[in-house]
Design a protein around this motif. Structure first.
Motif, PDB file in Angstrom:
ATOM      1  N   TYR A  57       0.778  -1.236   0.000  1.00  0.00           N
ATOM      2  CA  TYR A  57       0.000   0.000   0.000  1.00  0.00           C
ATOM      3  C   TYR A  57       0.816   1.296   0.000  1.00  0.00           C
ATOM      4  CZ  TYR A  57      -3.989  -2.982   1.138  1.00  0.00           C
ATOM      5  OH  TYR A  57      -4.968  -3.933   1.103  1.00  0.00           O
ATOM      6  N   CYS A  58       2.063   1.249   0.456  1.00  0.00           N
ATOM      7  CA  CYS A  58       2.761   2.508   0.756  1.00  0.00           C
ATOM      8  C   CYS A  58       3.848   2.892  -0.223  1.00  0.00           C
ATOM      9  CB  CYS A  58       3.364   2.453   2.166  1.00  0.00           C
ATOM     10  SG  CYS A  58       2.136   2.162   3.466  1.00  0.00           S
ATOM     11  N   ILE A  59       4.216   2.004  -1.126  1.00  0.00           N
ATOM     12  CA  ILE A  59       5.332   2.359  -2.017  1.00  0.00           C
ATOM     13  C   ILE A  59       4.920   2.227  -3.484  1.00  0.00           C
ATOM     14  CG2 ILE A  59       7.115   1.797  -0.345  1.00  0.00           C
ATOM     15  CD1 ILE A  59       7.529  -0.867  -1.753  1.00  0.00           C
ATOM     16  N   LYS A  60       3.635   2.417  -3.738  1.00  0.00           N
ATOM     17  CA  LYS A  60       3.175   2.353  -5.123  1.00  0.00           C
ATOM     18  C   LYS A  60       3.479   3.631  -5.883  1.00  0.00           C
ATOM     19  CE  LYS A  60      -0.612  -0.900  -4.270  1.00  0.00           C
ATOM     20  NZ  LYS A  60      -2.074  -1.099  -4.329  1.00  0.00           N
ATOM     21  N   CYS A  61       3.696   4.724  -5.146  1.00  0.00           N
ATOM     22  CA  CYS A  61       3.809   6.013  -5.840  1.00  0.00           C
ATOM     23  C   CYS A  61       5.048   6.805  -5.446  1.00  0.00           C
ATOM     24  CB  CYS A  61       2.556   6.841  -5.596  1.00  0.00           C
ATOM     25  SG  CYS A  61       1.984   6.817  -3.906  1.00  0.00           S
ATOM     26  N   HIS A  62       5.901   6.257  -4.610  1.00  0.00           N
ATOM     27  CA  HIS A  62       7.188   6.895  -4.309  1.00  0.00           C
ATOM     28  C   HIS A  62       8.110   5.862  -3.698  1.00  0.00           C
ATOM     29  CE1 HIS A  62       6.054   6.920  -0.068  1.00  0.00           C
ATOM     30  NE2 HIS A  62       4.964   7.613  -0.357  1.00  0.00           N
ATOM     31  N   ALA A  63       9.385   6.201  -3.586  1.00  0.00           N
ATOM     32  CA  ALA A  63      10.347   5.283  -3.002  1.00  0.00           C
ATOM     33  C   ALA A  63       9.997   5.010  -1.541  1.00  0.00           C
ATOM     34  CB  ALA A  63      11.760   5.858  -3.104  1.00  0.00           C
ATOM     35  N   GLU A  64      10.336   3.813  -1.080  1.00  0.00           N
ATOM     36  CA  GLU A  64      10.040   3.448   0.304  1.00  0.00           C
ATOM     37  C   GLU A  64      10.831   4.321   1.272  1.00  0.00           C
ATOM     38  OE1 GLU A  64      10.034  -0.466   3.276  1.00  0.00           O
ATOM     39  OE2 GLU A  64      10.700  -0.645   1.186  1.00  0.00           O
ATOM     40  N   VAL A  65      10.158   4.755   2.319  1.00  0.00           N
ATOM     41  CA  VAL A  65      10.827   5.500   3.392  1.00  0.00           C
ATOM     42  C   VAL A  65      11.326   4.489   4.414  1.00  0.00           C
ATOM     43  CG1 VAL A  65      10.588   7.258   5.165  1.00  0.00           C
ATOM     44  CG2 VAL A  65       9.302   7.466   3.032  1.00  0.00           C
ATOM     45  N   PRO A  66      12.627   4.388   4.653  1.00  0.00           N
ATOM     46  CA  PRO A  66      13.118   3.460   5.676  1.00  0.00           C
ATOM     47  C   PRO A  66      12.470   3.749   7.019  1.00  0.00           C
ATOM     48  CG  PRO A  66      14.937   4.325   4.369  1.00  0.00           C
ATOM     49  CD  PRO A  66      13.725   5.113   3.989  1.00  0.00           C
ATOM     50  N   THR A  67      12.189   2.700   7.764  1.00  0.00           N
ATOM     51  CA  THR A  67      11.510   2.889   9.053  1.00  0.00           C
ATOM     52  C   THR A  67      12.316   3.743  10.008  1.00  0.00           C
ATOM     53  OG1 THR A  67      12.461   0.788   9.811  1.00  0.00           O
ATOM     54  CG2 THR A  67      10.231   0.732   8.879  1.00  0.00           C
ATOM     55  N   ASP A  68      13.652   3.719   9.868  1.00  0.00           N
ATOM     56  CA  ASP A  68      14.493   4.501  10.773  1.00  0.00           C
ATOM     57  C   ASP A  68      14.809   5.892  10.233  1.00  0.00           C
ATOM     58  OD1 ASP A  68      16.161   3.786   8.717  1.00  0.00           O
ATOM     59  OD2 ASP A  68      17.746   2.951   9.981  1.00  0.00           O
ATOM     60  N   ALA A  69      14.096   6.297   9.163  1.00  0.00           N
ATOM     61  CA  ALA A  69      14.304   7.645   8.628  1.00  0.00           C
ATOM     62  C   ALA A  69      13.574   8.698   9.446  1.00  0.00           C
ATOM     63  CB  ALA A  69      13.850   7.710   7.170  1.00  0.00           C
ATOM     64  N   LEU A  70      12.595   8.267  10.242  1.00  0.00           N
ATOM     65  CA  LEU A  70      11.812   9.165  11.090  1.00  0.00           C
ATOM     66  C   LEU A  70      11.618   8.507  12.446  1.00  0.00           C
ATOM     67  CD1 LEU A  70       9.074  10.063   8.439  1.00  0.00           C
ATOM     68  CD2 LEU A  70      10.961  11.553   9.168  1.00  0.00           C
ATOM     69  N   ASN A  71      11.335   9.308  13.463  1.00  0.00           N
ATOM     70  CA  ASN A  71      11.144   8.718  14.788  1.00  0.00           C
ATOM     71  C   ASN A  71       9.700   8.270  15.001  1.00  0.00           C
ATOM     72  OD1 ASN A  71       9.582  10.947  15.709  1.00  0.00           O
ATOM     73  ND2 ASN A  71      11.432  12.067  16.254  1.00  0.00           N
ATOM     74  N   LYS A  72       9.471   7.576  16.092  1.00  0.00           N
ATOM     75  CA  LYS A  72       8.152   7.002  16.364  1.00  0.00           C
ATOM     76  C   LYS A  72       7.053   8.057  16.369  1.00  0.00           C
ATOM     77  CE  LYS A  72       9.897   3.249  19.341  1.00  0.00           C
ATOM     78  NZ  LYS A  72       9.565   2.086  18.492  1.00  0.00           N
ATOM     79  N   ASP A  73       7.307   9.186  17.049  1.00  0.00           N
ATOM     80  CA  ASP A  73       6.270  10.209  17.163  1.00  0.00           C
ATOM     81  C   ASP A  73       5.908  10.814  15.819  1.00  0.00           C
ATOM     82  OD1 ASP A  73       5.987   9.815  19.853  1.00  0.00           O
ATOM     83  OD2 ASP A  73       7.134  11.589  20.457  1.00  0.00           O
ATOM     84  N   VAL A  74       6.895  11.035  14.967  1.00  0.00           N
ATOM     85  CA  VAL A  74       6.607  11.608  13.648  1.00  0.00           C
ATOM     86  C   VAL A  74       5.781  10.632  12.817  1.00  0.00           C
ATOM     87  CG1 VAL A  74       7.623  12.380  11.477  1.00  0.00           C
ATOM     88  CG2 VAL A  74       8.582  13.164  13.638  1.00  0.00           C
ATOM     89  N   TRP A  75       6.139   9.352  12.861  1.00  0.00           N
ATOM     90  CA  TRP A  75       5.333   8.361  12.163  1.00  0.00           C
ATOM     91  C   TRP A  75       3.895   8.368  12.682  1.00  0.00           C
ATOM     92  CZ3 TRP A  75       6.427   6.299   7.744  1.00  0.00           C
ATOM     93  CH2 TRP A  75       7.746   5.997   7.380  1.00  0.00           C
ATOM     94  N   LYS A  76       3.738   8.382  14.001  1.00  0.00           N
ATOM     95  CA  LYS A  76       2.416   8.227  14.612  1.00  0.00           C
ATOM     96  C   LYS A  76       1.536   9.456  14.432  1.00  0.00           C
ATOM     97  CE  LYS A  76       0.143   7.139  19.026  1.00  0.00           C
ATOM     98  NZ  LYS A  76       0.357   6.747  20.440  1.00  0.00           N
ATOM     99  N   PHE A  77       2.095  10.627  14.686  1.00  0.00           N
ATOM    100  CA  PHE A  77       1.264  11.829  14.747  1.00  0.00           C
ATOM    101  C   PHE A  77       1.239  12.645  13.450  1.00  0.00           C
ATOM    102  CE2 PHE A  77       2.495  11.092  19.231  1.00  0.00           C
ATOM    103  CZ  PHE A  77       1.224  10.890  19.756  1.00  0.00           C
ATOM    104  N   HIS A  78       2.160  12.365  12.533  1.00  0.00           N
ATOM    105  CA  HIS A  78       2.230  13.174  11.317  1.00  0.00           C
ATOM    106  C   HIS A  78       2.142  12.339  10.039  1.00  0.00           C
ATOM    107  CE1 HIS A  78       3.127  16.797  13.595  1.00  0.00           C
ATOM    108  NE2 HIS A  78       3.968  16.074  14.310  1.00  0.00           N
ATOM    109  N   VAL A  79       3.050  11.369   9.902  1.00  0.00           N
ATOM    110  CA  VAL A  79       3.130  10.655   8.630  1.00  0.00           C
ATOM    111  C   VAL A  79       1.912   9.774   8.394  1.00  0.00           C
ATOM    112  CG1 VAL A  79       4.433   8.962   7.304  1.00  0.00           C
ATOM    113  CG2 VAL A  79       5.638  10.728   8.582  1.00  0.00           C
TER     114      VAL A  79
END
Length: 520
Positions: A57-79
């Motif tokens: 679902y997440c890499i059909k339209c752009h390159a994959e973002v490595p899980t360690d490219a952002l912190n937990k809070d940014v993933w949870k509350f923003h991304v």
């Protein structure tokens, strides 16, 4: 439209730096296709299930973002809240639900598995990058020359040098003037632009007089509102302010225009990078015999940051390379098909958290092939944290435009690089600006001069100019004798990652010139 000194300041401060390299992590998902209906059977393993669902679902339209490219809070509350809409999940705060119209996409159960995956594998904090060589705090053969302070806060949106006259041209966010600076750094208001100028190309008009085509961005904040323009301005020595002639209008946030005779009819055509938000494009303006233009799209894709013209396949026809800096980030080659169109090829793809900002083609290793100087560091979207992968990259051309990374220097919020022989020793040096630098802890990274001391080895100098301004834009001044000088444009206030940081730099100095005294 005339702007007051203060009336629009707050509005522009909130909206500006959506300029040079993209808008938000998920712009590339706007054109996502409907789910293919792939079956998914959960295994109960959070990591295994998460990886598979992200691939679905997440890499059909752009390159994959490595899980360690952002912190937990940014993933949870923003991304993830930002991405939910693109996979047919509705969001309210941090709660997710399916509306009756949310057909297709990911199920709520699988969406929860994706969230669990990122919460399990993403780091709590990102580690700081370790530079391969410490910064040297010295002048490295440069000295500062500066104009008189202005009466208003400086929001310089462009500095560019006419290399044939050595005059500097600048534009400002609030006044939207086009200013010309003489050799004594005294300004002359050349024209009142329809919106802030962000790029300029110098030409001769029909009578052989100096003129320029200025790209005026229109809206700074990311919206698909087509009020950007390409205008022509006379640069002759008049005392009155020139009224620009509109060449192209109704463009969504254009950030650069480049010229070339793409159909080889003897007339100059123009390519415009319309960054937009979700509906940007790269446009071709083909000049007709009556000097009017027809507009067509080379590619309907948002996020175009910068374009370069060249004969990249040596067939005698001008081609394009274009860098996209939001959503589906990367470098694309557009080869002229000699029939009025182009064929495209992706050369490099970057995760959409890189925030690609600039590129340059130059032969770094003297092997006869053009290498790639690349910067990334746009950092004013929802993932607004310092990122250890932002900085200066060199990719070596292995042949046929296949690039291999050969150098990286971490620079928070790196904005632009210019590569040339600054010290006259025969090899290529690099100057960089970083508008989103760590101004509190590492203000020196706002401008760095990379002196190449041996093959592909650089001595980085943090030239002590942080007290004079905050550097968004940069150009060089070539000289018949001596080494190139550097011009830095000061966008003084706003868009800092540290919202509590107060300026320690001069806020009313539009630009400075770094005079080059190297004599190697």
């Amino acid at each position: 439209m005339r702007l007051t000194k203060t009336g629009l300041t707050i509005i522009y401060l909130l909206s500006f730096v959506f300029l040079i390299s993209g808008t938000i992590l998920f712009n590339g998902c706007a054109n996502n296709k409907k789910d293919t209906g792939d079956d998914f059977t959960p295994t109960g393993d959070t990591i295994a299930d998460g990886k598979k669902l992200v691939a679905m679902y997440c890499i059909k339209c752009h390159a994959e973002v490595p899980t360690d490219a952002l912190n937990k809070d940014v993933w949870k509350f923003h991304v993830l809240p930002g991405m939910a809409n693109y996979v047919k999940v509705s969001v309210y705060g941090t709660s997710y639900f399916k509306k009756p119209t949310d057909t297709g996409g990911v199920s709520l159960e699988n969406w929860q598995r994706i969230q669990d995956y990122y919460q399990k594998v993403a780091p709590k904090d990102l580690p700081a990058a370790t530079p391969p060589t410490p910064l040297l705090n010295d002048w490295a053969g440069f000295t500062v020359r500066k104009p008189a302070e202005g009466s208003l806060i400086s929001y310089t949106s462009m500095v560019t040098v006419n290399q044939s006259t050595h005059k500097i041209y600048s534009s400002d966010l609030l006044t939207t003037k086009l200013n010309e600076w003489d050799e004594n750094l005294k300004p002359r208001n050349v024209a009142q632009l329809p919106s802030p100028g962000v790029d300029i190309s110098f030409i001769k008009d029909d009578k052989g007089a100096d003129a320029a085509l200025v790209t005026c961005i229109g809206e700074y904040k990311p919206m698909d509102f087509p009020n950007g323009k390409l205008v022509k301005v006379s640069l002759d020595e008049k005392t009155e302010i020139t009224v620009p002639t509109v060449i192209a209008s109704e463009i969504s946030r254009p950030v650069q225009s480049v010229s070339g005779d793409f159909n080889k009819d003897g007339l100059t055509d123009w390519v415009i990078c319309s960054q937009g938000k979700k509906k940007g494009a790269v446009y071709l303006l083909t000049q007709k015999a009556d000097h009017s233009y027809t507009q067509s799209s080379i590619i309907n894709k948002a996020g175009a940051v910068q374009a370069r013209v060249g004969d990249f396949n040596n067939d005698g026809w001008p081609d394009l390379m274009v860098l996209f800096g939001s959503g589906d980030e990367g470098l694309w080659l557009f080869l002229n098909d000699q029939k009025g169109g182009f064929t495209s090829k992706n050369l490099l793809r970057f995760p959409p958290v890189y925030g690609s900002t600039s590129f340059q083609l130059i032969d770094m290793n003297h092997d006869g092939k053009l290498d790639l100087i690349y910067t990334c560091g746009y950092n004013f979207h929802d993932t607004r944290i310092f990122k250890p992968y932002h900085g200066l990259y060199i990719f070596t051309n292995q042949g046929d435009w296949n690039f291999k990374q050969s150098y990286f220097y971490p620079i928070n919020g790196c904005t632009k690089a210019i590569a040339t022989d600054f010290d006259g020793d025969g090899d290529i040096d690099i100057a960089t600006t970083a508008f989103f630098a760590d101004l509190k802890n590492k203000p020196g990274e706002g401008f760095i001069y990379f002196e190449q001391d041996k093959a592909m080895s650089f001595k980085p100098h943090a030239i002590p100019v942080s007290k004079y301004g905050r550097w968004m834009t940069m150009d060089t001044i070539s000289k018949a004798k001596g080494r190139p000088d550097i011009v830095l444009g000061n966008y003084a206030i706003g868009m800092s990652i540290d919202a509590m940081l107060r300026p320690f730099w001069n806020t009313k100095l539009p630009l400075i010139v770094l005079e080059n005294h190297n004599k190697k």
